[in-house]
Design an enzyme around this catalytic site. Structure first.
Site, PDB file in Angstrom:
ATOM      1  N   GLY A  66       0.841  -1.207   0.000  1.00 29.87           N
ATOM      2  CA  GLY A  66       0.000   0.000   0.000  1.00 29.87           C
ATOM      3  C   GLY A  66       0.869   1.247   0.000  1.00 29.87           C
ATOM      4  O   GLY A  66       1.896   1.284   0.671  1.00 29.87           O
ATOM      5  N   ASP A 117       6.007  -5.160   5.690  1.00 33.46           N
ATOM      6  CA  ASP A 117       6.459  -6.520   6.008  1.00 33.46           C
ATOM      7  C   ASP A 117       6.282  -7.485   4.835  1.00 33.46           C
ATOM      8  O   ASP A 117       7.175  -8.284   4.548  1.00 33.46           O
ATOM      9  CB  ASP A 117       5.764  -7.041   7.277  1.00 33.46           C
ATOM     10  CG  ASP A 117       4.249  -7.079   7.134  1.00 33.46           C
ATOM     11  OD1 ASP A 117       3.705  -6.282   6.349  1.00 33.46           O
ATOM     12  OD2 ASP A 117       3.612  -7.900   7.814  1.00 33.46           O
ATOM     13  N   GLY A 118       5.146  -7.385   4.125  1.00 26.00           N
ATOM     14  CA  GLY A 118       4.897  -8.298   3.006  1.00 26.00           C
ATOM     15  C   GLY A 118       5.943  -8.130   1.908  1.00 26.00           C
ATOM     16  O   GLY A 118       6.539  -9.110   1.430  1.00 26.00           O
ATOM     17  N   ASP A 176       0.992   1.595   9.026  1.00 20.82           N
ATOM     18  CA  ASP A 176       0.635   0.763  10.191  1.00 20.82           C
ATOM     19  C   ASP A 176       1.724   0.773  11.273  1.00 20.82           C
ATOM     20  O   ASP A 176       1.454   0.411  12.417  1.00 20.82           O
ATOM     21  CB  ASP A 176       0.398  -0.693   9.759  1.00 20.82           C
ATOM     22  CG  ASP A 176      -0.641  -0.796   8.648  1.00 20.82           C
ATOM     23  OD1 ASP A 176      -1.439   0.148   8.490  1.00 20.82           O
ATOM     24  OD2 ASP A 176      -0.643  -1.814   7.938  1.00 20.82           O
ATOM     25  N   ARG A 215     -23.824  13.563  20.279  1.00 19.62           N
ATOM     26  CA  ARG A 215     -23.701  12.247  19.652  1.00 19.62           C
ATOM     27  C   ARG A 215     -22.483  11.470  20.130  1.00 19.62           C
ATOM     28  O   ARG A 215     -21.522  12.055  20.646  1.00 19.62           O
ATOM     29  CB  ARG A 215     -23.550  12.408  18.134  1.00 19.62           C
ATOM     30  CG  ARG A 215     -24.847  12.622  17.463  1.00 19.62           C
ATOM     31  CD  ARG A 215     -24.667  12.875  15.990  1.00 19.62           C
ATOM     32  NE  ARG A 215     -25.987  12.961  15.369  1.00 19.62           N
ATOM     33  CZ  ARG A 215     -26.240  13.562  14.230  1.00 19.62           C
ATOM     34  NH1 ARG A 215     -25.267  14.158  13.569  1.00 19.62           N
ATOM     35  NH2 ARG A 215     -27.461  13.581  13.736  1.00 19.62           N
ATOM     36  N   GLY A 224      -4.571   0.512  10.106  1.00 20.83           N
ATOM     37  CA  GLY A 224      -3.484  -0.013  10.943  1.00 20.83           C
ATOM     38  C   GLY A 224      -3.375  -1.519  10.903  1.00 20.83           C
ATOM     39  O   GLY A 224      -2.511  -2.109  11.550  1.00 20.83           O
ATOM     40  N   ARG A 225      -4.284  -2.140  10.182  1.00 17.77           N
ATOM     41  CA  ARG A 225      -4.357  -3.606  10.072  1.00 17.77           C
ATOM     42  C   ARG A 225      -4.400  -4.258  11.455  1.00 17.77           C
ATOM     43  O   ARG A 225      -5.258  -3.896  12.242  1.00 17.77           O
ATOM     44  CB  ARG A 225      -3.208  -4.135   9.224  1.00 17.77           C
ATOM     45  CG  ARG A 225      -3.758  -5.109   8.169  1.00 17.77           C
ATOM     46  CD  ARG A 225      -2.680  -5.772   7.400  1.00 17.77           C
ATOM     47  NE  ARG A 225      -2.298  -5.064   6.212  1.00 17.77           N
ATOM     48  CZ  ARG A 225      -2.914  -5.158   5.031  1.00 17.77           C
ATOM     49  NH1 ARG A 225      -3.986  -5.895   4.905  1.00 17.77           N
ATOM     50  NH2 ARG A 225      -2.463  -4.500   3.986  1.00 17.77           N
ATOM     51  N   ARG A 231      -3.704   7.673   3.871  1.00 13.94           N
ATOM     52  CA  ARG A 231      -2.521   7.321   3.061  1.00 13.94           C
ATOM     53  C   ARG A 231      -2.206   8.367   2.003  1.00 13.94           C
ATOM     54  O   ARG A 231      -1.215   8.217   1.270  1.00 13.94           O
ATOM     55  CB  ARG A 231      -2.754   5.974   2.375  1.00 13.94           C
ATOM     56  CG  ARG A 231      -2.804   4.835   3.347  1.00 13.94           C
ATOM     57  CD  ARG A 231      -2.279   3.535   2.795  1.00 13.94           C
ATOM     58  NE  ARG A 231      -2.510   3.269   1.409  1.00 13.94           N
ATOM     59  CZ  ARG A 231      -3.033   2.124   0.934  1.00 13.94           C
ATOM     60  NH1 ARG A 231      -3.417   1.190   1.770  1.00 13.94           N
ATOM     61  NH2 ARG A 231      -3.144   1.922  -0.350  1.00 13.94           N
TER      62      ARG A 231
HETATM   63  O1  F6P Z   1      -1.000  -1.637   5.273  1.00 14.38           O
HETATM   64  C1  F6P Z   1      -1.466  -0.363   4.993  1.00 14.38           C
HETATM   65  C2  F6P Z   1      -2.964  -0.367   4.888  1.00 14.38           C
HETATM   66  O2  F6P Z   1      -3.405   0.954   4.617  1.00 14.38           O
HETATM   67  C3  F6P Z   1      -3.700  -0.927   6.105  1.00 14.38           C
HETATM   68  O3  F6P Z   1      -3.752  -0.023   7.171  1.00 14.38           O
HETATM   69  C4  F6P Z   1      -5.045  -1.275   5.487  1.00 14.38           C
HETATM   70  O4  F6P Z   1      -5.675  -2.315   6.203  1.00 14.38           O
HETATM   71  C5  F6P Z   1      -4.661  -1.728   4.115  1.00 14.38           C
HETATM   72  O5  F6P Z   1      -3.399  -1.182   3.809  1.00 14.38           O
HETATM   73  C6  F6P Z   1      -5.641  -1.333   3.025  1.00 14.38           C
HETATM   74  O6  F6P Z   1      -5.246  -1.926   1.863  1.00 14.38           O
HETATM   75  P1  F6P Z   1      -5.866  -1.580   0.433  1.00 14.38           P
HETATM   76  O7  F6P Z   1      -5.203  -0.317  -0.035  1.00 14.38           O
HETATM   77  O8  F6P Z   1      -5.527  -2.750  -0.397  1.00 14.38           O
HETATM   78  O9  F6P Z   1      -7.341  -1.371   0.621  1.00 14.38           O
END
Ligand code: F6P
Length: 361
Positions: free
Chosen positions: A12, A117-118, A141, A176, A184-185, A288
């Site tokens: 990402g 990490d991936g 994250d 509210r 953040g996964r 992002r």
């Molecule tokens: O790893 C970064 C991240 O933005 C995570 O926080 C989120 O879960 C994921 O990527 C979203 O991925 P995509 O852009 O594939 O929807």
């Protein structure tokens, strides 16, 4: 002949990737006389030989630009690569040997891999096929054990804080409960840091399954006093005790599960038991996008310089890392061995508890 090195951005995207590309190109070209080749769309570009030359003039004006001029992909694992045929049927194949062959044919001696990490795990696997890699850690994250900070994280926290600040005033006007779901996964860094910085009443993180009764009891208490609104920050990977992750798409051979919906799930649980007016805001990819913070620009720049130095010294299989204000380097296998997550007994959680923030456990 000039030594040629490559750079790709994988996974990402996040703010600060272009600043890292800029630093790599400037330092490699000006200090070492290297030629830099950009590999487009992560390992997809290595498989398809989709590259772009990166002279210094190509990286002018990049420091404050979000995204990545190289493009990125989180579905381009050479070891489990999705190929779509004319009938739109997808098959998953191993194209790693082809990628290694292309790497050699491109005349690259050293590839800088900017990723989480991936992507770093893939880079480490590619080393066994003769691809000489050096890593730069990025992800909003901030879940890489090797480094205190990854590129993009601090900007994402700033964006979330700004958004939660804005939710405050509208929450107050309408009495509210405003739930803000952040990314953040499986790590709660964005949720904890943004929630604490923006004064949330409750913060729910993936590291501990939350007790919804506790959360509701806190909200009831607060609303019985002189305050009639609350801000709850929920990490996308948070789930109630005995519950499941909220997902939009299950994992398959080529990609991780896509999380999302934790905020709405919590809203339904609160609404089922209370008369409160609840609204959910999902920040999503806003976290992002856009301009990197000064911290991320500098971090990306320092990582870029360090990565070039590692390549120049033939120190392959290393990842640049930030520790105690210094840029160091660590072995790639160590960098991807374990996720860095918020410690439920750690200092951040202790500080949140000291302020009376409800964490659901
Ligand atoms: O790893 C970064 C991240 O933005 C995570 O926080 C989120 O879960 C994921 O990527 C979203 O991925 P995509 O852009 O594939 O929807």
């Amino acid at each position: 002949m000039r030594r040629r090195i490559g750079i790709l951005t994988g996974g990402g995207d996040c703010p600060g990737l272009n600043a890292a590309i800029r630093a790599v190109v400037k330092h490699a070209t000006i200090s070492h006389g290297f030629e830099v080749v950009g590999i487009c769309d992560a390992f997809k570009g290595l498989y398809e030989c989709d590259t772009m030359p990166l002279p210094v003039r190509a990286v002018r004006g990049l420091l404050d630009r979000g995204g990545t001029i190289l493009g990125s992909s989180n579905r381009a694992n050479p070891f489990a690569y999705p190929i779509v045929d004319a009938n739109n049927e997808e098959t998953v194949v191993d194209v790693s040997e082809k990628c290694a062959e292309n790497y050699r044919d491109l005349g690259i001696e050293g590839l800088i891999v900017v990723g989480g990490d991936g992507t770093q795990a893939i880079a480490h696997q590619m080393m066994a096929l003769g691809v000489e890699v050096v890593g730069i850690p990025k992800t909003i994250d901030n879940d890489l054990e090797a480094t205190e900070y990854t590129i993009g994280y601090q900007t994402a926290v700033n964006i979330a804080v700004d958004a939660i600040d804005r939710l405050h005033s509208t929450a107050e006007s309408h009495d509210r409960i405003m739930i803000c779901e952040v990314m953040g996964r499986y790590a709660g860094w964005i949720a904890m840091n943004a929630g604490m910085s923006a004064g949330a009443e409750a913060i729910l993180i993936p590291e501990v399954d939350y007790d919804v009764e506790k959360v509701i009891a806190t909200l009831r208490r607060r609303h019985k006093s002189d305050t009639s609104f609350s801000i709850v920050v929920v990490a996308e990977g948070a789930k109630p005790r005995g519950g499941e992750f909220s997902t939009r798409q299950q994992a398959d051979a080529t990609q991780q599960a896509r999380l999302g919906g934790a905020g709405d799930h919590l809203a339904r649980l609160i609404e089922a038991q209370t008369p409160f007016d609840v609204r959910t805001t999902v920040l999503g990819h806003v976290q992002r996008g856009g301009t990197p913070s000064a911290f991320d620009r500098l971090l990306a720049t320092r990582f870029g310089v360090a990565a070039v130095e590692l390549l120049a010294a033939g120190q392959y299989g290393r990842v640049a890392a930030y520790r105690g204000g210094e840029i160091v380097d660590v072995a790639m296998e160590q960098a991807v061995a374990k996720l860095k997550r918020v410690r439920p007994d750690g200092p951040l959680v202790t500080a949140a508890q000291a302020l009376g923030i409800e964490l659901g456990f």
